[in-house]
Motif scaffolding. Structure first.
Motif, PDB file in Angstrom:
ATOM      1  N   TRP A   1       0.961  -1.348   0.015  1.00 18.31           N
ATOM      2  CA  TRP A   1       0.081  -0.144  -0.125  1.00 18.31           C
ATOM      3  C   TRP A   1       0.974   1.403   0.080  1.00 18.31           C
ATOM      4  O   TRP A   1       0.458   2.172  -0.776  1.00 18.31           O
ATOM      5  CB  TRP A   1      -0.995   0.013   1.208  1.00 18.31           C
ATOM      6  CG  TRP A   1      -1.889   1.050   1.082  1.00 18.31           C
ATOM      7  CD1 TRP A   1      -3.322   0.875   0.704  1.00 18.31           C
ATOM      8  CD2 TRP A   1      -1.678   2.444   1.548  1.00 18.31           C
ATOM      9  NE1 TRP A   1      -3.769   2.432   0.829  1.00 18.31           N
ATOM     10  CE2 TRP A   1      -2.937   3.152   1.193  1.00 18.31           C
ATOM     11  CE3 TRP A   1      -0.656   3.339   2.348  1.00 18.31           C
ATOM     12  CZ2 TRP A   1      -3.223   4.539   1.454  1.00 18.31           C
ATOM     13  CZ3 TRP A   1      -0.951   4.737   2.300  1.00 18.31           C
ATOM     14  CH2 TRP A   1      -1.958   5.043   2.183  1.00 18.31           C
ATOM     15  N   THR A   2       1.770   1.513   0.740  1.00 12.93           N
ATOM     16  CA  THR A   2       2.719   2.454   1.026  1.00 12.93           C
ATOM     17  C   THR A   2       3.536   2.868  -0.107  1.00 12.93           C
ATOM     18  O   THR A   2       3.803   3.759  -0.867  1.00 12.93           O
ATOM     19  CB  THR A   2       3.548   2.409   2.244  1.00 12.93           C
ATOM     20  OG1 THR A   2       2.865   2.207   3.290  1.00 12.93           O
ATOM     21  CG2 THR A   2       4.374   3.831   2.599  1.00 12.93           C
ATOM     22  N   HIS A   3       4.010   1.536  -0.774  1.00 10.35           N
ATOM     23  CA  HIS A   3       4.840   1.513  -1.872  1.00 10.35           C
ATOM     24  C   HIS A   3       4.129   2.257  -3.102  1.00 10.35           C
ATOM     25  O   HIS A   3       4.651   3.159  -3.646  1.00 10.35           O
ATOM     26  CB  HIS A   3       5.328  -0.023  -2.442  1.00 10.35           C
ATOM     27  CG  HIS A   3       5.952  -0.046  -3.655  1.00 10.35           C
ATOM     28  ND1 HIS A   3       7.428  -0.351  -3.803  1.00 10.35           N
ATOM     29  CD2 HIS A   3       5.462  -0.131  -4.947  1.00 10.35           C
ATOM     30  CE1 HIS A   3       7.640  -0.573  -5.040  1.00 10.35           C
ATOM     31  NE2 HIS A   3       6.368  -0.270  -5.664  1.00 10.35           N
ATOM     32  N   ASN A   4       2.837   1.718  -3.435  1.00  7.72           N
ATOM     33  CA  ASN A   4       2.306   2.176  -4.530  1.00  7.72           C
ATOM     34  C   ASN A   4       1.448   3.569  -4.435  1.00  7.72           C
ATOM     35  O   ASN A   4       1.558   4.476  -5.183  1.00  7.72           O
ATOM     36  CB  ASN A   4       0.734   1.177  -4.749  1.00  7.72           C
ATOM     37  CG  ASN A   4       1.095   0.069  -5.531  1.00  7.72           C
ATOM     38  OD1 ASN A   4       2.273  -0.159  -5.965  1.00  7.72           O
ATOM     39  ND2 ASN A   4       0.474  -1.156  -5.414  1.00  7.72           N
TER      40      ASN A   4
ATOM     41  N   ARG B   1       1.473  -4.968  -8.853  1.00  9.09           N
ATOM     42  CA  ARG B   1       0.121  -5.286  -8.890  1.00  9.09           C
ATOM     43  C   ARG B   1      -0.383  -6.148  -7.835  1.00  9.09           C
ATOM     44  O   ARG B   1       0.296  -7.281  -7.819  1.00  9.09           O
ATOM     45  CB  ARG B   1       0.036  -6.040 -10.293  1.00  9.09           C
ATOM     46  CG  ARG B   1       0.423  -5.195 -11.597  1.00  9.09           C
ATOM     47  CD  ARG B   1      -0.228  -3.878 -11.712  1.00  9.09           C
ATOM     48  NE  ARG B   1       0.293  -2.994 -12.814  1.00  9.09           N
ATOM     49  CZ  ARG B   1      -0.021  -1.814 -12.972  1.00  9.09           C
ATOM     50  NH1 ARG B   1      -0.976  -1.096 -12.528  1.00  9.09           N
ATOM     51  NH2 ARG B   1       0.456  -1.096 -14.043  1.00  9.09           N
ATOM     52  N   LYS B   2      -1.407  -6.118  -7.471  1.00 12.37           N
ATOM     53  CA  LYS B   2      -2.032  -6.914  -6.175  1.00 12.37           C
ATOM     54  C   LYS B   2      -2.860  -8.106  -6.732  1.00 12.37           C
ATOM     55  O   LYS B   2      -3.265  -8.156  -8.114  1.00 12.37           O
ATOM     56  CB  LYS B   2      -3.112  -6.209  -5.439  1.00 12.37           C
ATOM     57  CG  LYS B   2      -2.481  -4.988  -4.688  1.00 12.37           C
ATOM     58  CD  LYS B   2      -3.385  -4.299  -3.819  1.00 12.37           C
ATOM     59  CE  LYS B   2      -2.699  -3.032  -3.370  1.00 12.37           C
ATOM     60  NZ  LYS B   2      -3.583  -2.227  -2.447  1.00 12.37           N
TER      61      LYS B   2
END
Length: 233
Positions: A203-206, A232-233
């Protein structure tokens, strides 16, 4: 005047600056604060009031009156701390105040420019706050790293400290993303590996990439490359 009288007087003066339309708008931005706790005062007005009030003896008494009833009282409190020139006294008042911060806006209002003269010792406190169990104390610590340690005094270990934080708190992780997006604008080559090596939670990365792409301080070429690093999740 005693502490109770000063508090009532401050509240009366704050309500004289009230803008209910602004209150309704601002309340939506700070969902962690109950609407009835928000008076509705635009930031330039409360800054002006803080500057005047900070010159009075009553302001010293107001700083002792924790916890406060209203959101704007907390903002005033933070702005009064900003005016303290003595390092030890400023730190002491910060320690008393930080546990009472309950929203991102009050947290981010504190810039503490005077700490630029004390970066060498202030970093110890910043690290300690980032290790707190209180989300807005952690956020405050990260914001201090972002404000005061991203230029010539930057060290990769500071970014490593932010990357290593693991939290379920939205307002902690949003500040972590904001830190890395700002760090990319100022220390691109040194910060890029944190994304290339996926050293943060997804989450923080994206979110870091999203905020960087929205930034006018990141070049088009850099933005194009950052897009390729999305997970990509």
């Amino acid at each position: 005047m005693n502490q109770e009288e000063i508090t009532r007087d401050v509240q009366k003066r704050l309500f004289e600056m009230r803008d209910t339309g602004y209150r309704d708008f601002h309340a939506r931005l700070i969902p962690t604060v109950k609407k009835e706790k928000i008076i509705g005062i635009r930031t330039p007005m409360i800054r002006k009031f803080a500057k005047e009030f900070g010159k009075t003896e009553e302001s010293e008494m107001f700083l002792k009156a924790l916890p406060h009833q209203y959101y704007e009282e907390n903002n005033l409190h933070g702005l009064l701390i900003e005016q303290i020139k003595d390092y030890d006294k400023c730190l002491k008042e910060l320690e008393r105040f930080l546990p009472y911060i309950d929203n991102w806006a009050t947290c981010d209002l504190l810039a503490l420019h005077m700490m630029k003269k004390h970066r060498d010792i202030y970093i110890r406190e910043v690290y300690r706050w980032m290790g707190s169990d209180k989300p807005y104390t952690i956020r405050f610590g990260i914001s201090m790293l972002m404000r005061h340690y991203l230029d010539e005094e930057f060290k990769p270990e500071y970014a490593e400290k932010v990357a290593s934080i693991r939290s379920e708190e939205y307002y902690v992780n949003m500040m972590r993303a904001w830190y890395f997006a700002t760090a990319l604008a100022k220390q691109y080559e040194k910060i890029l590996p944190f994304l290339e090596e996926q050293r943060m939670d997804i989450w923080t990365h994206n979110k870091t990439i999203q905020k960087s792409i929205e930034s006018y301080r990141i070049t088009k070429e850099q933005k194009d490359f950052l897009r390729t690093l999305r997970i990509r999740k």
